[in-house]
Scaffold this active site. Structure first.
Site, PDB file in Angstrom:
ATOM      1  N   CYS A 142      -2.939  -3.997  60.777  1.00  0.00           N
ATOM      2  CA  CYS A 142      -3.825  -4.657  59.815  1.00  0.00           C
ATOM      3  C   CYS A 142      -3.061  -5.648  58.931  1.00  0.00           C
ATOM      4  O   CYS A 142      -2.557  -6.638  59.429  1.00  0.00           O
ATOM      5  CB  CYS A 142      -4.591  -3.622  58.990  1.00  0.00           C
ATOM      6  N   HIS A 235      -7.699  -0.527  62.599  1.00  0.00           N
ATOM      7  CA  HIS A 235      -7.113   0.740  62.158  1.00  0.00           C
ATOM      8  C   HIS A 235      -7.476   1.870  63.118  1.00  0.00           C
ATOM      9  O   HIS A 235      -8.237   2.777  62.770  1.00  0.00           O
ATOM     10  CB  HIS A 235      -7.614   1.095  60.757  1.00  0.00           C
ATOM     11  N   GLU A 237      -5.780   4.276  63.782  1.00  0.00           N
ATOM     12  CA  GLU A 237      -5.237   5.526  63.249  1.00  0.00           C
ATOM     13  C   GLU A 237      -6.181   6.213  62.265  1.00  0.00           C
ATOM     14  O   GLU A 237      -5.973   7.383  61.903  1.00  0.00           O
ATOM     15  CB  GLU A 237      -3.887   5.269  62.550  1.00  0.00           C
TER      16      GLU A 237
END
Length: 311
Positions: A142, A235, A237
């Site tokens: 990001c 993102h 994650e």
């Protein structure tokens, strides 16, 4: 995969509940192999949450990995205790003579600030330059991806009309890249940002290629053709609840945030969001570790410095 981290790191308890094998330092010393050395530069405010998210993703291979954490000494962290930072994190001056197989640079909620006005920009530039000779492959996430593209390739970000937030469908553009082995043609990924990257700016850089793109969210994954750097604008994650937590945080700040797209079932905040991106997340990070790092990194990492000196 056994992840080797300090025995007292709080994230271990969360990961053990998920049946993820975490190896502490004492046990790892008895295994006669060279583990991968991975450094995580954690720029996120709530560092403990990001620790869990990234360690979970690094757990999906049979490789042994030593994980270390880095924070910016030129920035005062308000959401993580100094005790936690002092106990589990390095400052750059402490590791600048070390070498790593891989580096992960996280996002940070500062996209609207010009890079040069970020209080730790000078220190981050030092780390970017150091990584050229002390890290084999770097994965940027990001804002970390935008900062890396700006430093290494002079690609600037641009401000979106409104915050891009939600779960979006993505198209794999080139399956021949090893980091995308096993991916379907389409997968889902979260985004949460105020800025973007223009395709025309990436296309003019010979050594870069856009690997994954979304019709709604734009560029998602950019790879350097030497496998030494990857830039993910989203993102993967993130946990199931992360976008919800960010939405409520922005509401409390009086920002009148838009509801994350394609996230709450029927756009009903009372319904639990569907988790649709963790398989892709595990595959992407395990592919990065296996194909971009493990199968190519030198056994003697000091060769990275020798390679740079020869150029």
């Amino acid at each position: 995969m056994p992840i080797r981290v300090p025995k007292e790191l709080p994230a271990i308890k969360v990961l053990e509940k998920e049946k993820i094998f975490v190896m502490d330092e004492d046990r790892a010393m008895h295994q006669d192999i060279r583990p991968l050395e991975i450094l995580i530069l954690n720029l996120m405010p709530k560092k403990d949450e990001t620790e869990v998210q990234l360690l979970r993703l690094l757990s999906n291979t049979p490789l042994q990995i030593n994980v270390e954490f880095l924070h910016m000494s030129s920035h005062e962290t308000k959401n993580t205790s100094s005790e936690h930072l002092n106990r589990f994190y390095h400052q750059f001056k402490e590791i600048r003579n070390e070498f790593y197989d891989g580096l992960i640079i996280t996002g940070a909620p500062i996209e609207q600030i010009p890079f040069e006005q970020v209080d730790y920009w000078n220190e981050l530039q030092e780390i970017f330059e150091w990584s050229k000779s002390h890290v084999f492959s770097t994965f940027h996430i990001c804002w970390g991806a935008q900062a890396g593209l700006y430093y290494h390739h002079k690609i600037d970000k641009y401000l979106l009309n409104q915050k891009l937030t939600g779960i979006f469908e993505h198209d794999v553009l080139n399956h021949t890249w090893s980091i995308l082995k096993g991916f379907d043609d389409i997968f889902y990924a979260p985004h949460s940002r105020y800025t973007g990257i223009k395709r025309s700016d990436v296309d003019r850089i010979e050594e870069l290629e856009i690997l994954v793109e979304s019709r709604e969210a734009g560029i998602f994954l950019i790879g350097n053709k030497n496998n030494r750097a990857f830039y993910a604008t989203g993102h993967l994650e993130y946990d199931r609840e992360t976008l919800e937590q960010e939405f409520k945080r922005d509401q409390q700040k009086g920002l009148s945030p838009s509801l994350p797209k394609n996230y709450f079932p029927n756009d009903n905040l009372a319904d639990q969001p569907k988790l649709r991106w963790h398989m892709a997340a595990s595959l992407l990070f395990s592919n990065w570790l296996n194909y971009a790092v493990y199968q190519n990194t030198p056994y003697d990492l000091t060769e990275l410095l020798e390679e740079k000196n020869r150029k």
